[in-house]
Design an enzyme around this catalytic site. Structure first.
Site: not given
Ligand code: THU
Length: 131
Positions: A48, A59
């Site tokens: 993030e 992913e």
């Molecule tokens: N996130 C993922 O890494 N993969 C997903 O398929 C859904 C969401 C992450 C993005 C963000 O850092 C956190 O989860 C909350 O949305």
């Protein structure tokens, strides 16, 4: 297709990658691990940013890392989050998986209890866009 042991091993690789997640804004850590058509394994986690929109999913980080090492085609990708039901990849990640997919590509959706579902990409993203 993978057997039960291979599925659980790949989930473990995603759980290990998840430990590196940089998720200080959502506190939602995600790990992903994939096996390509040459049996190479790669993994990644979500990262993030203070500028929230720049955050990247686990992913896609696993896939972009793999591509930078020469990966061409995904046979299977596992994704793990601390969810009640196995985590389902977001739409953007489905499209990126589609870019590097083959006719057999499957997604293992899992949670930290190692409950999982194995689904074909075509079932998560019918009519996916590809040039
Ligand atoms: N996130 C993922 O890494 N993969 C997903 O398929 C859904 C969401 C992450 C993005 C963000 O850092 C956190 O989860 C909350 O949305």
């Amino acid at each position: 297709m993978l057997n039960e042991k291979e599925i659980l091993n790949l989930i473990d690789e995603a759980i290990i990658a998840r430990k590196s997640a940089y998720a200080k804004f959502s506190n939602f850590k995600v790990g992903a691990a994939l096996i390509d058509d040459r049996n190479n394994h790669y993994s990644g986690c979500n990262v993030e940013n203070s500028s929230y929109g720049l955050s990247m999913c686990g992913e896609r980080n696993a896939i972009f890392h793999a591509v930078s090492k020469g990966m061409k085609s995904i046979n299977v990708i596992a994704v793990v989050g601390d969810t009640k039901n196995p985590i389902s990849p977001c739409g953007a990640c489905r499209q990126v998986i589609n870019e590097f997919s083959n006719e057999n590509t499957v997604i293992i959706m899992a949670n930290m209890k190692k409950e999982y579902k194995v689904v074909k990409l075509i079932d998560l993203l019918p009519y996916g866009f590809k040039l």
